[in-house]
Structure formats: structure tokens, C-alpha cells
Design an enzyme around this catalytic site. Structure first.
Site, PDB file in Angstrom:
ATOM      1  N   PRO A 153      -2.919 -11.996  10.415  1.00  0.00           N
ATOM      2  CA  PRO A 153      -3.199 -11.754  11.843  1.00  0.00           C
ATOM      3  C   PRO A 153      -3.296 -10.251  12.114  1.00  0.00           C
ATOM      4  CG  PRO A 153      -0.911 -12.448  11.515  1.00  0.00           C
ATOM      5  CD  PRO A 153      -1.589 -12.586  10.188  1.00  0.00           C
ATOM      6  N   ASP A 154      -4.131  -9.876  13.069  1.00  0.00           N
ATOM      7  CA  ASP A 154      -4.230  -8.467  13.476  1.00  0.00           C
ATOM      8  C   ASP A 154      -3.209  -8.256  14.604  1.00  0.00           C
ATOM      9  OD1 ASP A 154      -4.894  -6.032  14.739  1.00  0.00           O
ATOM     10  OD2 ASP A 154      -6.935  -6.143  13.948  1.00  0.00           O
ATOM     11  N   ILE A 155      -2.135  -7.571  14.279  1.00  0.00           N
ATOM     12  CA  ILE A 155      -1.013  -7.421  15.226  1.00  0.00           C
ATOM     13  C   ILE A 155      -1.468  -6.672  16.485  1.00  0.00           C
ATOM     14  CG2 ILE A 155       1.313  -6.471  15.534  1.00  0.00           C
ATOM     15  CD1 ILE A 155       1.555  -6.664  12.406  1.00  0.00           C
ATOM     16  N   ASN A 193       0.839  -1.201   0.000  1.00  0.00           N
ATOM     17  CA  ASN A 193       0.000   0.000   0.000  1.00  0.00           C
ATOM     18  C   ASN A 193       0.874   1.251   0.000  1.00  0.00           C
ATOM     19  OD1 ASN A 193       0.605   0.739   2.836  1.00  0.00           O
ATOM     20  ND2 ASN A 193      -0.395  -1.210   3.243  1.00  0.00           N
TER      21      ASN A 193
HETATM   22  N1  CTP Z   1      -3.349  -3.223  12.519  1.00  0.00           N
HETATM   23  C1  CTP Z   1      -2.495  -4.227  12.903  1.00  0.00           C
HETATM   24  N2  CTP Z   1      -2.505  -5.421  12.238  1.00  0.00           N
HETATM   25  C2  CTP Z   1      -3.333  -5.645  11.208  1.00  0.00           C
HETATM   26  C3  CTP Z   1      -4.215  -4.614  10.798  1.00  0.00           C
HETATM   27  C4  CTP Z   1      -4.185  -3.419  11.483  1.00  0.00           C
HETATM   28  O1  CTP Z   1      -1.733  -4.019  13.829  1.00  0.00           O
HETATM   29  N3  CTP Z   1      -3.311  -6.807  10.596  1.00  0.00           N
HETATM   30  C5  CTP Z   1      -3.358  -1.969  13.258  1.00  0.00           C
HETATM   31  C6  CTP Z   1      -2.867  -0.755  12.502  1.00  0.00           C
HETATM   32  O2  CTP Z   1      -1.465  -0.557  12.677  1.00  0.00           O
HETATM   33  C7  CTP Z   1      -3.685   0.361  13.103  1.00  0.00           C
HETATM   34  C8  CTP Z   1      -5.018  -0.301  13.407  1.00  0.00           C
HETATM   35  O3  CTP Z   1      -4.707  -1.678  13.579  1.00  0.00           O
HETATM   36  O4  CTP Z   1      -3.167   0.797  14.337  1.00  0.00           O
HETATM   37  C9  CTP Z   1      -5.969  -0.133  12.287  1.00  0.00           C
HETATM   38  O5  CTP Z   1      -7.083  -0.920  12.528  1.00  0.00           O
HETATM   39  P1  CTP Z   1      -7.855  -1.662  11.381  1.00  0.00           P
HETATM   40  O6  CTP Z   1      -9.100  -2.212  11.976  1.00  0.00           O
HETATM   41  O7  CTP Z   1      -7.050  -2.644  10.685  1.00  0.00           O
HETATM   42  O8  CTP Z   1      -8.089  -0.507  10.458  1.00  0.00           O
HETATM   43  P2  CTP Z   1      -8.271  -0.642   8.971  1.00  0.00           P
HETATM   44  O9  CTP Z   1      -7.125  -1.368   8.319  1.00  0.00           O
HETATM   45  O10 CTP Z   1      -8.517   0.736   8.504  1.00  0.00           O
HETATM   46  O11 CTP Z   1      -9.506  -1.625   8.965  1.00  0.00           O
HETATM   47  P3  CTP Z   1     -10.950  -1.474   8.407  1.00  0.00           P
HETATM   48  O12 CTP Z   1     -10.793  -1.935   7.030  1.00  0.00           O
HETATM   49  O13 CTP Z   1     -11.741  -2.381   9.291  1.00  0.00           O
HETATM   50  O14 CTP Z   1     -11.328  -0.044   8.581  1.00  0.00           O
END
Ligand code: CTP
Length: 400
Positions: A307-309, A212
Site C-alpha cells: 500500500p502507498d502510505i 533498502n
Molecule cells: N511512500 C509511502 N508509501 C509507499 C511508498 C512511498 O508513504 N508505499 C511515500 C514516501 O515516504 C515518500 C513518497 O511516498 O514521501 C515517495 O513517493 P514514491 O512515489 O513512492 O516515490 P518513489 O518510491 O521514489 O517512487 P517511484 O519509483 O515512482 O519514483
């Protein structure tokens, strides 16, 4: 009054030609009001005499772990406790290897193992020795233990070669030590801040990836601002075109899974976690071993959820002060509040994104939201914004 007034500084010297510069470092520290003691390795005394350093400091110079007379005056454990800060200058490749290995086979390495004082190291060696993967690995090991390395600088070397390996100048090291004491009075002194930044790259085949537009600017500015508040800062960064801010320890990663693994590892020793990275939500289900050929008219790629970190870190470490970022194109506050709750965060920084807004820009505008509070920060340069965000983070963290 100088920040060094009455500070107790232990200078370690190992056997390198740069040891002659250390006499000047000691002189500068004494001039600023510090109490300085010196510990030398056996090899160091071949480069500069203990008498010179004794005359400069007014204190006996420690050289031997097994000298009953010296131990009776101030033993190695006492010396390790006495120091408010230890600076080893010069640190040879061998000394760095021994500290990295946790050795205690002479007085200086024993003190390093027995101290709780901040440990600073100014390497000096031949450029090939510095570049050697063994030395680089040892330095990485030290940084992971919050031992701070300064330099080496590039330039002409005593061996006649030119490259990285020169010890920093005495004046630079004196300024570093002074800055370290100045930062101890700061609100995040002694705290560790862990930050993710930049984009991730999800491989499709050996030459292609999904990524991105994140430039990493916001995360790097946050890292710099956290460092200025006195914190130890570790930055886990995806691929960006930015240098690590001065004094910030950086781990470079590529994919979301690598960032996830490294962040969970580092989170164990962190006090504050700030997730600014634009992590790819999905990655290709299969990574082709060879470059994919264009054989069909249509091509579709199966993706798996990454995974969501931030979610995993805030749930695995409930005591950690966790801060998330939310980039939204609509309903900014509502979506951000949802993420604050769902991801179990202490704070969320929400910013509107769209064409020419947010990603890959020098400015940003954000809403900082936490349980029971909300501050709007109008559009400004990301560096200025980072300073304001970190000031709110540090205040909320210290109030918690
Ligand atoms: N984040 C993370 N790991 C991921 C995705 C996101 O750590 N796999 C963290 C980002 O660094 C940021 C926050 O989560 O601090 C963003 O949240 P997220 O819900 O992922 O936001 P978006 O990507 O904008 O998701 P959405 O499409 O639901 O709006």
C-alpha cells in the site's frame, strides 16, 4: 523574564520515596515566578508532609476528593481548569496504571481526567516494576494520549538495587517545565506532527528480508526540528540505528503493511503528516515459514505491490497538511510535481539520489515545492536542512 512568570502549575505527588525531591522542584518553580498548587495522594502524605508544601507554595495542599471544606475553597474541576500545566512527580506504577485506566478514584486521578492542560509524568519506582510489561504497556497508553513521560533515570535506587527507575532530579524537571512553556510561544505549539522514517523490511522467510539503504537520518532530523518548533511529534520508524530525539514519541515497525496500519491509526489525531520513510514498494507474495533451502539453480520471488502510505493518508484525511519526499535520479522537478498532484499533497521535498547522493549520507540537497511556490535548498547537513524544511512547512501550514 522567566518563561514561568505567573504560570499556574499543579504538582501532583504520589507515594514514592522520591517525593522528598518534589519539595525542591516546587521551590525552584516558585523562585522562577510560577504560582504552584500541590495535590497529593493518600500514600504521598506518608512520605512528605502537606505542611512542607503548603509552606513552600503559600497555598493549601489538596489531598481529598470528598472533603467539603477543600471543595468549597477550590473544587477538583476548578483545580483541573486552573492549571496551565500539570506535572506528577513522583508517579508510582500504581498511579500510572490508574491514569492509564482512566480511573477517578481519588483527587489526583480525577484532576488528570478532568483537565485539558498538558500532563507531564515523572515516573519513579523499583527497576523491576518499571520493566514489568504491565507498566510499559500503561506508559505506552499514556504516550498515545499525548501525556508526556520524563525519565526515569538509571542509577542507585532507594531499595538498594541499581537500574532504571529513579525520578529525574528537581532541577531537570524544572528545566523541562520551563522548556514546555517556552515552546508554547512557538509556531507549532499544540499541533501534532506525524512522521514516517527509515526503511521497511519485507520478510522473505524467518531470516531474510528485502530492504533498502535508508538510514532514517532525514526523518529523525525532521522529527527533532518539529519538536523544536513546539509540536507534539510521533515518529513511526522502520529499523534504524538511531535513538528517538528527546521528547519525540516513537513507534517502531518493520514492514510496509505495519507502517501503513500504524500511520493510518495515528493520522486521526495529527495536524501535519510528513512521509520521509523509504517504504518498500513491493513485498514477497508468500512468506516462507521455514528458512528457504537452495534446491534449484534459479530462484524467483513473486512480489506484491505494497500500500502507498502517503497516498492513503492524504486521501483519507483531506484536512491534514501532507508532505511527501521524492527521491529521483532524473527530471527531479517534473517527477516531484507529478507526485505532488497524484498523491494530493500540500508540499513535496525532492532530492536527487544516486551514487554517494541522498541515501545513507549525512548531507542532502533538496527542492521544496508546493502549489504556487518553490525553494531550492543547497547541499548541507541533514540536521540543518531539516530545520529549514520544517520552517517552510510550519509557515505554509499556518498560512493555509
Ligand atoms: N511512500 C509511502 N508509501 C509507499 C511508498 C512511498 O508513504 N508505499 C511515500 C514516501 O515516504 C515518500 C513518497 O511516498 O514521501 C515517495 O513517493 P514514491 O512515489 O513512492 O516515490 P518513489 O518510491 O521514489 O517512487 P517511484 O519509483 O515512482 O519514483
Amino acid at each position: 523574564m522567566s518563561d514561568l512568570n505567573n504560570k499556574q502549575i499543579l504538582i501532583g505527588i504520589s507515594g514514592g520515596i522520591a517525593a522528598y525531591k518534589t519539595a525542591e522542584l516546587v521551590r525552584l518553580l516558585i523562585k522562577k515566578g510560577a504560582n504552584v498548587r500541590v495535590c497529593m495522594t493518600k500514600a504521598a502524605v506518608k512520605f512528605i508532609t502537606p505542611l512542607t508544601l503548603q509552606a513552600l507554595t503559600g497555598n493549601p495542599v489538596a489531598t481529598d476528593l470528598l472533603d467539603p471544606e477543600a471543595e468549597a475553597a477550590m473544587g477538583h474541576i476548578e483545580l483541573a481548569r486552573w492549571a496551565d500545566l500539570i506535572m506528577i512527580a513522583p508517579a508510582t506504577a500504581d498511579l500510572i496504571a490508574r491514569i492509564a485506566g482512566g480511573h477517578a478514584d481519588d483527587l489526583l486521578t480525577t484532576i488528570c481526567l478532568a483537565t485539558e492542560a498538558p500532563l507531564h509524568i515523572a515516573p519513579a519506582m523499583n527497576r523491576v516494576m518499571w520493566d514489568n510489561p504491565a507498566t510499559q504497556e500503561n506508559c505506552k497508553n499514556l504516550q498515545q494520549r499525548n501525556i508526556t513521560l520524563h525519565g526515569p533515570a538509571n542509577g542507585e535506587q532507594a531499595c538498594g538495587e541499581t537500574g532504571a527507575g529513579r525520578m529525574l532530579e528537581a532541577l531537570e524537571l524544572a528545566k523541562i517545565i520551563e522548556a514546555e512553556f517556552a515552546s508554547q510561544a512557538k509556531p507549532l505549539a499544540g499541533k501534532t506532527v506525524l512522521i514516517t522514517a527509515g526503511p521497511t523490511r519485507e520478510a522473505i522467510d524467518p531470516v531474510r528480508f528485502i530492504s533498502n539503504r535508508s538510514s532514517g537520518k532525514m526523518g529523525y532530523a525532521i522529527a527533532k526540528a518539529a519538536k523544536e518548533l513546539g509540536a507534539n511529534v510521533t515518529l513511526i520508524s522502520g529499523p534504524v540505528a538511531l535513538e528517538a530525539p528527546e521528547g519525540v514519541h516513537r513507534e517502531l515497525v518493520e514492514s510496509a503493511k505495519e507502517m501503513h496500519r500504524e500511520t493510518l491509526k495515528q493520522a486521526k489525531s495529527a495536524d501535519i503528516f510528513i512521509a520521509t520513510a523509504a517504504v518498500s514498494d513491493y513485498s514477497p507474495a508468500n512468506v516462507a515459514n521455514q528458512k528457504i533451502k537452495k534446491t534449484e539453480d534459479k530462484f524467483s520471488l513473486a512480489l506484491n505491490y505494497n500500500p502507498d502510505i502517503l497516498f492513503d493518508v492524504s486521501h483519507a484525511f483531506p484536512d491534514l497538511f501532507s508532505v511527501g519526499f521524492a527521491a529521483e535520479t532524473e527530471d527531479l522537478i517534473k517527477h516531484a510535481q507529478g507526485k505532488l498532484k497524484r498523491k494530493k499533497l500540500d508540499m513535496i521535498v525532492a532530492n536527487p539520489v544516486g551514487k554517494d547522493q541522498g541515501f545513507d549520507q549525512d548531507t542532502n540537497q533538496v527542492e521544496v515545492i508546493w502549489q504556487g511556490g518553490h525553494i531550492s535548498l543547497p547541499e548541507k547537513d541533514k540536521a540543518e536542512l531539516a530545520v529549514e524544511i520544517m520552517s517552510i512547512v510550519s509557515q505554509q501550514f499556518n498560512d493555509k
